[in-house]
Design an enzyme around this catalytic site. Structure first.
Site, mmCIF file in Angstrom:
data_model
loop_
_atom_site.group_PDB
_atom_site.id
_atom_site.type_symbol
_atom_site.label_atom_id
_atom_site.label_comp_id
_atom_site.label_asym_id
_atom_site.label_seq_id
_atom_site.Cartn_x
_atom_site.Cartn_y
_atom_site.Cartn_z
ATOM 1 N N SER A 181 55.743 2.061 -38.955
ATOM 2 C CA SER A 181 55.173 3.382 -38.705
ATOM 3 C C SER A 181 54.467 3.494 -37.354
ATOM 4 O O SER A 181 54.405 4.586 -36.796
ATOM 5 C CB SER A 181 54.206 3.753 -39.830
ATOM 6 O OG SER A 181 53.212 2.765 -39.985
ATOM 7 N N HIS A 209 59.626 6.375 -43.010
ATOM 8 C CA HIS A 209 60.071 6.926 -41.719
ATOM 9 C C HIS A 209 61.573 6.802 -41.500
ATOM 10 O O HIS A 209 62.070 7.144 -40.438
ATOM 11 C CB HIS A 209 59.320 6.249 -40.570
ATOM 12 C CG HIS A 209 57.855 6.492 -40.605
ATOM 13 N ND1 HIS A 209 57.265 7.629 -40.094
ATOM 14 C CD2 HIS A 209 56.844 5.764 -41.139
ATOM 15 C CE1 HIS A 209 55.968 7.569 -40.287
ATOM 16 N NE2 HIS A 209 55.675 6.451 -40.925
ATOM 17 N N LYS A 241 57.085 13.199 -44.438
ATOM 18 C CA LYS A 241 57.518 12.883 -43.075
ATOM 19 C C LYS A 241 58.744 13.746 -42.760
ATOM 20 O O LYS A 241 58.604 14.947 -42.643
ATOM 21 C CB LYS A 241 57.755 11.382 -42.984
ATOM 22 C CG LYS A 241 56.505 10.639 -43.530
ATOM 23 C CD LYS A 241 55.712 9.859 -42.618
ATOM 24 C CE LYS A 241 54.293 9.601 -43.052
ATOM 25 N NZ LYS A 241 54.063 8.344 -43.748
HETATM 26 C C1 LIG Z 1 52.917 7.690 -44.455
HETATM 27 C C2 LIG Z 1 53.309 6.382 -45.050
HETATM 28 C C3 LIG Z 1 52.994 6.063 -46.374
HETATM 29 C C4 LIG Z 1 52.120 6.952 -47.214
HETATM 30 O O1 LIG Z 1 52.773 8.095 -47.598
HETATM 31 P P1 LIG Z 1 51.918 9.391 -48.004
HETATM 32 O O2 LIG Z 1 52.861 10.183 -48.825
HETATM 33 O O3 LIG Z 1 51.554 10.055 -46.723
HETATM 34 O O4 LIG Z 1 50.736 8.903 -48.767
HETATM 35 C C5 LIG Z 1 53.469 4.888 -46.907
HETATM 36 N N1 LIG Z 1 54.201 4.039 -46.153
HETATM 37 C C6 LIG Z 1 54.493 4.286 -44.870
HETATM 38 C C7 LIG Z 1 55.296 3.309 -44.097
HETATM 39 C C8 LIG Z 1 54.052 5.462 -44.274
HETATM 40 O O5 LIG Z 1 54.310 5.710 -42.999
#
Ligand SMILES: *Cc1c(COP(=O)(O)O)cnc(C)c1O
Length: 392
Positions: A181, A209, A241
């Protein structure tokens, strides 16, 4: 008795963060229209959101949200009580179909889903092995979960094998982000799958992602790596995302998912997602599945940024995904670079420790299919000027 004051402690910690350039505060965003918005009163082009396909404002997604809002604002209970509606059931089926997995289970967020997987599947004495740069929610899940927790050097499948080999008894889970991320690089999934098989560990890929962005029909990093979905018994998909909404799902092996659905505390003891939010995600999934045109626009922007950065001597970190970080190093310089960009109308998030390792503060530039060519060119010129001003 000489008990410590929580206030005094918070004030001292804040002073320490201040001295170290580590204060954090939320910026207030207004008048969002595509990638343009106003932040604290200034008009900017946004280069820090995770809305890679622009779906958060897609007219059909918004229409789906509106239409389903007639059913009510909330789910009114957890899934196992009465919160599991037709929208939830349909999204679970559609995700399993899209991502070619036996079953999907919805969660309130990706953070909760990661807590759920590690807490429900692993117990005392079981082993969890993770990439050192995994998302904080996976790291926290292992710390809270009561398992034996070991980390390996970033993207080092041999290192993962060595950590798995340290313990023979109990069950083992090998877990990695699909796309990292804060770095944008893709995990060595083929090698991780081989290691997991050789070490009889289950493989869990957090594809927050990757889904929507990589692979055939946007199926994500697992498909992109050419792996059959049964090589990866569990995957995390987040809706916040590329799908532009909120919530998450764990998809994969039916027995494992069934176990989560009956035992995972972060699934059982929380209210189900609002049905209209789920309807919006169903529409986003339909668009992402057939969104090759959006992915082409996104990839053209990625190529343009990379080529332009190289031409200007800006060393972006190695990444082929919409996450294109520029390593700066010091926290103060990362903040100054971000401020210099904002002065020029480009909003880029400075990322500092503890989100990234000490000494690796960076600008986390993210691209979207919704960026226009001129906006990407504008960012490149602004980056070069900011560098000349700050790093001279
Ligand atoms: C954003 C993210 C999460 C968390 O997801 P949310 O739905 O925003 O709580 C988990 N793992 C990764 C790799 C992320 O980038």
């Amino acid at each position: 008795m000489s008990r410590e004051s929580l206030q005094a402690r918070a004030i001292a910690a804040r002073a320490q963060r201040e001295a170290a350039h580590r204060r954090r505060h939320a910026r207030t965003v207004a008048r969002r229209e595509g990638v343009r918005c106003s932040v604290d009163g200034r008009e900017v082009v946004n280069f820090c959101s995770n809305d890679y396909l622009g779906l958060s404002q897609h007219p059909q997604v918004i229409a789906a949200l509106r239409d389903a809002a007639g059913e009510g604002a909330g789910a009114t209970a957890s899934h196992l009580v009465c919160g599991h509606g037709e929208q939830h059931a349909a999204l679970e089926r559609e995700l399993a179909d899209w991502l070619q997995a036996p079953r999907a289970l919805l969660f309130g967020s990706g953070y909760m889903a990661n807590l759920a997987v590690l807490q429900a599947l692993l117990g005392d004495g079981d082993l969890c092995v993770q990439d050192k740069l995994n998302h904080a929610s996976l790291i926290d899940a292992a710390r809270l979960g009561g398992c034996v927790f070991k980390r390996y050097p970033h993207a080092d499948a041999e290192g993962a094998a060595r950590q798995l080999a340290t313990q023979a008894g109990g069950a083992a889970l090998l877990s990695s982000d699909g796309v990292f991320s804060m770095d944008g690089d893709v995990a060595p999934l083929g090698e991780l799958a081989r290691v997991a098989r050789a070490q009889q560990a289950a493989l869990y890929i957090d594809d927050a992602h990757g889904v929507g962005v990589l692979g055939e029909a946007g199926r994500g990093s697992v498909d992109h790596a050419g792996l059959a979905s049964d090589a990866v018994p569990l995957r995390l998909v987040t809706f916040g995302k590329a799908l532009g909404g909120a919530g998450a799902a764990v998809i994969g092996d039916a027995d494992l998912i069934g176990h989560l659905a009956e035992t995972a505390r972060p699934y059982i003891y929380t209210t189900a997602l609002p049905p209209a939010q789920v309807a919006a995600t169903r529409e986003a999934v339909r668009i992402a599945r057939t969104g090759d045109g959006l992915r082409e626009r996104l990839n053209a922007n990625i190529e343009r940024l990379k080529a332009g950065a190289q031409a200007r001597g800006l060393a972006l970190m190695p990444s082929d995904t919409p996450i294109q970080p520029l390593l700066v190093g010091s926290d103060a310089q990362a903040l100054a670079m971000a401020a210099a960009l904002e002065d020029q109308g480009c909003w880029v998030a400075p990322i500092r420790p503890p989100t990234v390792p000490e000494g690796s503060a960076r600008l986390r530039i993210t691209l979207s299919a919704a960026h226009e060519t001129a906006q990407v060119e504008g960012l490149l010129d602004a980056l070069a000027r900011a560098r000349d001003r700050v790093m001279a």
